[in-house]
Scaffold this active site. Structure first.
Site, PDB file in Angstrom:
ATOM      1  N   ASN A  62      41.032  39.132  29.576  1.00  9.08           N
ATOM      2  CA  ASN A  62      41.030  40.594  29.686  1.00  9.08           C
ATOM      3  C   ASN A  62      42.243  41.193  28.976  1.00  9.08           C
ATOM      4  O   ASN A  62      43.330  40.629  28.983  1.00  9.08           O
ATOM      5  CB  ASN A  62      40.899  41.078  31.139  1.00  9.08           C
ATOM      6  CG  ASN A  62      41.891  40.455  32.096  1.00  9.08           C
ATOM      7  OD1 ASN A  62      42.340  39.339  31.904  1.00  9.08           O
ATOM      8  ND2 ASN A  62      42.241  41.186  33.130  1.00  9.08           N
ATOM      9  N   GLU A  64      44.098  44.741  28.829  1.00 10.75           N
ATOM     10  CA  GLU A  64      44.207  46.055  29.459  1.00 10.75           C
ATOM     11  C   GLU A  64      44.955  47.044  28.568  1.00 10.75           C
ATOM     12  O   GLU A  64      45.491  46.676  27.519  1.00 10.75           O
ATOM     13  CB  GLU A  64      44.894  45.904  30.825  1.00 10.75           C
ATOM     14  CG  GLU A  64      44.050  45.042  31.764  1.00 10.75           C
ATOM     15  CD  GLU A  64      44.588  44.946  33.181  1.00 10.75           C
ATOM     16  OE1 GLU A  64      45.736  45.375  33.422  1.00 10.75           O
ATOM     17  OE2 GLU A  64      43.841  44.452  34.041  1.00 10.75           O
ATOM     18  N   CYS A  73      37.126  43.569  29.552  1.00  7.38           N
ATOM     19  CA  CYS A  73      37.053  42.359  30.382  1.00  7.38           C
ATOM     20  C   CYS A  73      37.071  41.102  29.503  1.00  7.38           C
ATOM     21  O   CYS A  73      36.700  41.144  28.313  1.00  7.38           O
ATOM     22  CB  CYS A  73      35.760  42.346  31.181  1.00  7.38           C
ATOM     23  SG  CYS A  73      35.669  43.583  32.476  1.00  7.38           S
ATOM     24  N   GLU A  75      35.113  38.446  29.672  1.00  6.40           N
ATOM     25  CA  GLU A  75      33.779  37.991  29.249  1.00  6.40           C
ATOM     26  C   GLU A  75      33.342  38.705  27.980  1.00  6.40           C
ATOM     27  O   GLU A  75      32.843  38.094  27.030  1.00  6.40           O
ATOM     28  CB  GLU A  75      32.734  38.266  30.344  1.00  6.40           C
ATOM     29  CG  GLU A  75      32.977  37.549  31.643  1.00  6.40           C
ATOM     30  CD  GLU A  75      33.811  38.368  32.629  1.00  6.40           C
ATOM     31  OE1 GLU A  75      34.784  39.006  32.188  1.00  6.40           O
ATOM     32  OE2 GLU A  75      33.504  38.346  33.824  1.00  6.40           O
ATOM     33  N   CYS A 112      31.704  41.495  36.349  1.00  7.02           N
ATOM     34  CA  CYS A 112      31.358  42.889  36.673  1.00  7.02           C
ATOM     35  C   CYS A 112      29.983  43.223  36.074  1.00  7.02           C
ATOM     36  O   CYS A 112      29.443  42.485  35.247  1.00  7.02           O
ATOM     37  CB  CYS A 112      32.432  43.842  36.158  1.00  7.02           C
ATOM     38  SG  CYS A 112      32.335  44.170  34.388  1.00  7.02           S
ATOM     39  N   CYS A 115      29.720  43.382  32.243  1.00 14.37           N
ATOM     40  CA  CYS A 115      29.718  42.054  31.609  1.00 14.37           C
ATOM     41  C   CYS A 115      28.380  41.357  31.824  1.00 14.37           C
ATOM     42  O   CYS A 115      27.862  40.686  30.920  1.00 14.37           O
ATOM     43  CB  CYS A 115      30.873  41.203  32.139  1.00 14.37           C
ATOM     44  SG  CYS A 115      32.462  41.787  31.516  1.00 14.37           S
TER      45      CYS A 115
END
Ligand code: THU
Length: 163
Positions: A62, A64, A73, A75, A112, A115
């Site tokens: 990830n 940010e 993210c 993934e 999530c 993803c």
């Protein structure tokens, strides 16, 4: 009205050494990637590793941003890299892991919804079930196909009103 049920089949391993080496190696790569994630705001470091059909391993973590919606993210970082660099190569498996300030999570991490949606489309493009490996220190789950995690889903055929 009728009541209906959806059943999900998956495998659970207690230790990494119970997994076939190809998947254990993928989890190790995801764990390595989690350690180098850029997550100064959440303190939640996620790593993902993909196994492509030709044996290539593509990884991500990830990323940010102070303007939070601009981050991504783990993934999707990996999946979009694979889509960009290996557009015709099916993706066979994805391993996902996460850690916080206390260390690696004990329970397997769940992707999530965004993803999962991208994983579903990756599976459609790959034309084969995507093996999803959700890593935790006390439990590792192996799931065959993204539909198990997203049973009521929207996919390319949904645009044409098809199943
Ligand atoms: N995160 C992922 O990388 N993958 C997921 O599936 C869930 C959440 C990241 C996004 C954000 O950087 C941090 O975890 C906390 O939400």
């Amino acid at each position: 009205m009728v009541g209906r049920e959806i059943t999900i089949a998956y495998q659970e391993a207690r230790h990494l050494d119970e997994l076939p080496e190809v998947y254990a190696g993928l989890v190790r790569e995801a764990r390595r990637m989690a350690l180098q994630a850029y997550a100064p705001y959440s303190g939640f470091w996620v790593g993902a590793a993909l196994l492509l059909d030709d044996g290539t391993c593509v990884t991500g973590n990830n990323q940010e941003n102070a303007a939070s919606p601009s981050g991504l993210c783990a993934e999707r970082t990996a999946l979009f890299y694979a889509g960009a660099n290996y557009p015709g190569t099916p993706v066979r498996a994805i391993a996902i892991t996460a850690r916080n300030a206390a260390g690696p999570l004990r329970m397997p991490v769940n992707p999530c919804g965004s993803c999962l949606q991208v994983m579903l489309e990756t599976e459609e493009r790959s034309k084969r079930p995507l093996k999803v490996i959700l890593d935790g220190q006390d439990s590792i789950l192996l799931i065959d196909g993204v539909e198990s995690l997203l049973p009521f889903n929207f996919k390319p055929s949904s645009l044409y009103g098809e199943k």
